[in-house]
Design a protein around this motif. Structure first.
Motif, PDB file in Angstrom:
ATOM      1  N   ASP A  57      21.733  43.747  31.264  1.00  0.00           N
ATOM      2  CA  ASP A  57      20.862  45.089  30.827  1.00  0.00           C
ATOM      3  C   ASP A  57      20.622  45.784  32.185  1.00  0.00           C
ATOM      4  N   GLU A  58      19.833  44.985  33.272  1.00  0.00           N
ATOM      5  CA  GLU A  58      19.547  45.363  34.651  1.00  0.00           C
ATOM      6  C   GLU A  58      20.742  45.830  35.416  1.00  0.00           C
ATOM      7  N   ALA A  59      22.113  45.262  35.193  1.00  0.00           N
ATOM      8  CA  ALA A  59      23.106  45.732  36.186  1.00  0.00           C
ATOM      9  C   ALA A  59      23.533  46.970  35.657  1.00  0.00           C
ATOM     10  N   VAL A  60      23.543  47.260  34.459  1.00  0.00           N
ATOM     11  CA  VAL A  60      23.996  48.656  33.837  1.00  0.00           C
ATOM     12  C   VAL A  60      23.145  49.710  33.581  1.00  0.00           C
ATOM     13  N   ALA A  61      22.020  49.463  33.782  1.00  0.00           N
ATOM     14  CA  ALA A  61      20.969  50.411  33.534  1.00  0.00           C
ATOM     15  C   ALA A  61      21.050  51.520  34.678  1.00  0.00           C
ATOM     16  N   GLY A  62      20.891  52.761  33.947  1.00  0.00           N
ATOM     17  CA  GLY A  62      21.103  53.982  34.890  1.00  0.00           C
ATOM     18  C   GLY A  62      22.485  54.262  35.505  1.00  0.00           C
ATOM     19  N   ALA A  63      23.627  53.433  35.291  1.00  0.00           N
ATOM     20  CA  ALA A  63      24.827  53.801  35.626  1.00  0.00           C
ATOM     21  C   ALA A  63      25.386  54.771  34.954  1.00  0.00           C
ATOM     22  N   ASP A  64      26.189  55.694  35.609  1.00  0.00           N
ATOM     23  CA  ASP A  64      26.924  56.837  35.123  1.00  0.00           C
ATOM     24  C   ASP A  64      28.376  56.119  34.426  1.00  0.00           C
ATOM     25  N   ALA A  65      28.712  55.034  35.185  1.00  0.00           N
ATOM     26  CA  ALA A  65      30.012  54.361  34.630  1.00  0.00           C
ATOM     27  C   ALA A  65      30.055  53.123  34.710  1.00  0.00           C
ATOM     28  N   VAL A  66      30.540  52.159  33.963  1.00  0.00           N
ATOM     29  CA  VAL A  66      30.533  50.817  34.035  1.00  0.00           C
ATOM     30  C   VAL A  66      32.194  50.432  34.328  1.00  0.00           C
ATOM     31  N   VAL A  67      32.609  49.539  35.240  1.00  0.00           N
ATOM     32  CA  VAL A  67      33.962  49.186  35.337  1.00  0.00           C
ATOM     33  C   VAL A  67      33.845  47.717  35.052  1.00  0.00           C
ATOM     34  N   ASN A  68      34.549  47.114  34.248  1.00  0.00           N
ATOM     35  CA  ASN A  68      34.665  45.815  33.658  1.00  0.00           C
ATOM     36  C   ASN A  68      35.862  45.277  34.202  1.00  0.00           C
ATOM     37  N   LEU A  69      35.871  44.323  35.196  1.00  0.00           N
ATOM     38  CA  LEU A  69      36.964  43.686  36.067  1.00  0.00           C
ATOM     39  C   LEU A  69      37.101  42.282  35.705  1.00  0.00           C
ATOM     40  N   THR A  70      36.113  41.756  34.856  1.00  0.00           N
ATOM     41  CA  THR A  70      36.083  40.309  34.796  1.00  0.00           C
ATOM     42  C   THR A  70      37.294  39.694  34.040  1.00  0.00           C
ATOM     43  N   ASN A  71      37.448  38.508  34.189  1.00  0.00           N
ATOM     44  CA  ASN A  71      38.658  38.032  33.518  1.00  0.00           C
ATOM     45  C   ASN A  71      38.596  36.346  32.813  1.00  0.00           C
ATOM     46  N   SER A  72      38.987  36.263  32.094  1.00  0.00           N
ATOM     47  CA  SER A  72      39.140  34.813  31.418  1.00  0.00           C
ATOM     48  C   SER A  72      39.360  33.643  32.228  1.00  0.00           C
ATOM     49  N   PRO A  73      38.506  32.771  32.322  1.00  0.00           N
ATOM     50  CA  PRO A  73      38.814  31.490  33.063  1.00  0.00           C
ATOM     51  C   PRO A  73      40.066  30.610  32.620  1.00  0.00           C
ATOM     52  N   THR A  74      40.430  31.010  31.479  1.00  0.00           N
ATOM     53  CA  THR A  74      41.883  30.566  30.994  1.00  0.00           C
ATOM     54  C   THR A  74      42.706  31.626  30.484  1.00  0.00           C
ATOM     55  N   PHE A  75      44.108  31.069  30.415  1.00  0.00           N
ATOM     56  CA  PHE A  75      45.006  32.030  29.799  1.00  0.00           C
ATOM     57  C   PHE A  75      45.628  31.489  28.474  1.00  0.00           C
ATOM     58  N   ASP A  76      44.639  30.371  27.724  1.00  0.00           N
ATOM     59  CA  ASP A  76      45.036  30.111  26.587  1.00  0.00           C
ATOM     60  C   ASP A  76      44.281  30.666  25.537  1.00  0.00           C
ATOM     61  N   GLU A  77      44.153  30.065  24.239  1.00  0.00           N
ATOM     62  CA  GLU A  77      43.569  30.700  22.919  1.00  0.00           C
ATOM     63  C   GLU A  77      42.290  30.896  23.204  1.00  0.00           C
ATOM     64  N   ALA A  78      41.436  30.197  24.066  1.00  0.00           N
ATOM     65  CA  ALA A  78      40.178  30.539  24.317  1.00  0.00           C
ATOM     66  C   ALA A  78      39.749  31.774  24.977  1.00  0.00           C
ATOM     67  N   SER A  79      40.561  32.564  25.455  1.00  0.00           N
ATOM     68  CA  SER A  79      40.889  33.574  26.445  1.00  0.00           C
ATOM     69  C   SER A  79      40.214  34.798  25.091  1.00  0.00           C
ATOM     70  N   LEU A  80      40.562  34.592  23.992  1.00  0.00           N
ATOM     71  CA  LEU A  80      40.271  35.551  23.003  1.00  0.00           C
ATOM     72  C   LEU A  80      38.603  35.615  22.879  1.00  0.00           C
ATOM     73  N   ALA A  81      38.207  34.655  22.688  1.00  0.00           N
ATOM     74  CA  ALA A  81      36.626  34.387  22.613  1.00  0.00           C
ATOM     75  C   ALA A  81      35.993  34.984  23.753  1.00  0.00           C
ATOM     76  N   PHE A  82      36.659  34.581  24.795  1.00  0.00           N
ATOM     77  CA  PHE A  82      35.888  35.005  26.211  1.00  0.00           C
ATOM     78  C   PHE A  82      35.753  36.827  26.130  1.00  0.00           C
ATOM     79  N   PHE A  83      37.031  37.515  25.796  1.00  0.00           N
ATOM     80  CA  PHE A  83      36.887  38.811  25.775  1.00  0.00           C
ATOM     81  C   PHE A  83      36.079  39.236  24.453  1.00  0.00           C
ATOM     82  N   GLN A  84      36.317  38.646  23.498  1.00  0.00           N
ATOM     83  CA  GLN A  84      35.264  39.119  22.364  1.00  0.00           C
ATOM     84  C   GLN A  84      33.736  39.128  22.784  1.00  0.00           C
TER      85      GLN A  84
END
Length: 242
Positions: free
Chosen positions: A45-72
């Protein structure tokens, strides 16, 4: 503009922050190291408060099926915080052809991320890039031994990370696309040939063996990892290697 860059200390994020600041924007990098947890929700909440735009460049720590839960989970948390903070533009980075390779768990996860964003409450932009030149060493390592590297002849159109960062920064500072912008490098290579070029440049004597069953990209059929209609970046692979 004030732009919150989530994942702003990574390979792409740090360059996006630099570009945005150079263009006169207030770009603020956020990551676990700055106290922002996109899975647990702490600091969002504190990170994005008052921002005009948010850029999400985070990535899943794994490339397997667990990545679906990460992005959800991460997208649910970020969108909720962004809506609460009055953010007017939400940007993510995805992959050219992701929706055409359902056999790869990670690609299905990136498509899920795109769908969550498009169905959400905030005007958005999706930047889809081809494979990063910077990851070629990792691709070689997946199927290498002491003497050989086994690679399929899958066509790819590699792009330099700095060109990706340029495109993401440009989109973030502009009006929401409410759609997708595809970006790609200026050249298409069979992956096995790109491996040979890379090893030769490094003075690596290993032999590249063309193997249609080798590595993650073996399941990719046709040229779905290329896009002749994409915006072409300026950096050629030979220049990047140099």
């Amino acid at each position: 503009m004030k732009i919150a860059v989530i994942g702003g200390t990574g390979l792409i994020g740090s360059q996006v922050v630099k570009n945005l600041k150079a263009a006169g924007h207030e770009a603020v990098p956020h990551s676990k190291s700055t106290g922002v947890d996109i899975i647990g929700g702490q600091g969002l909440d504190e990170a994005v408060a008052g921002a005009d735009a948010v850029v999400n460049l985070t990535n899943s720590p794994t490339f397997d099926e667990a990545s679906l839960a990460f992005f959800q989970t991460s997208m649910d948390n970020l969108l909720a915080a962004a809506q609460k903070g009055g953010v007017g533009h939400f940007v993510i980075l995805s992959i050219v052809g992701a929706d055409q390779v359902p056999e790869l768990d990670y690609y299905r996860a990136k498509v899920l991320q795109e769908k969550i964003l498009a169905a959400g409450p905030i005007p958005y932009s999706i930047v889809r890039a081809t494979q990063f030149m910077d990851f070629m060493d990792a691709v070689l390592s997946w199927t290498a031994d002491a003497d050989t590297v086994r690679l399929p002849a899958t066509p790819i159109q590699p792009i330099a990370s700095r060109d990706v960062a340029d495109a993401v920064a440009e989109v973030a500072a502009g009006a929401p696309l409410n759609g997708i912008r595809n970006i790609a490098g200026p050249e298409v290579f069979p992956l096995d040939e790109l491996g040979r070029i890379t090893l030769s440049h490094k003075g690596d004597s290993r032999t590249v063996v063309t193997d249609p069953t080798a590595g993650m990209f073996a399941v990719v059929k046709g040229d779905v990892l290329t896009d002749k209609n994409a915006r072409l970046a300026p950096t050629h692979y030979a220049d990047w290697l140099s």
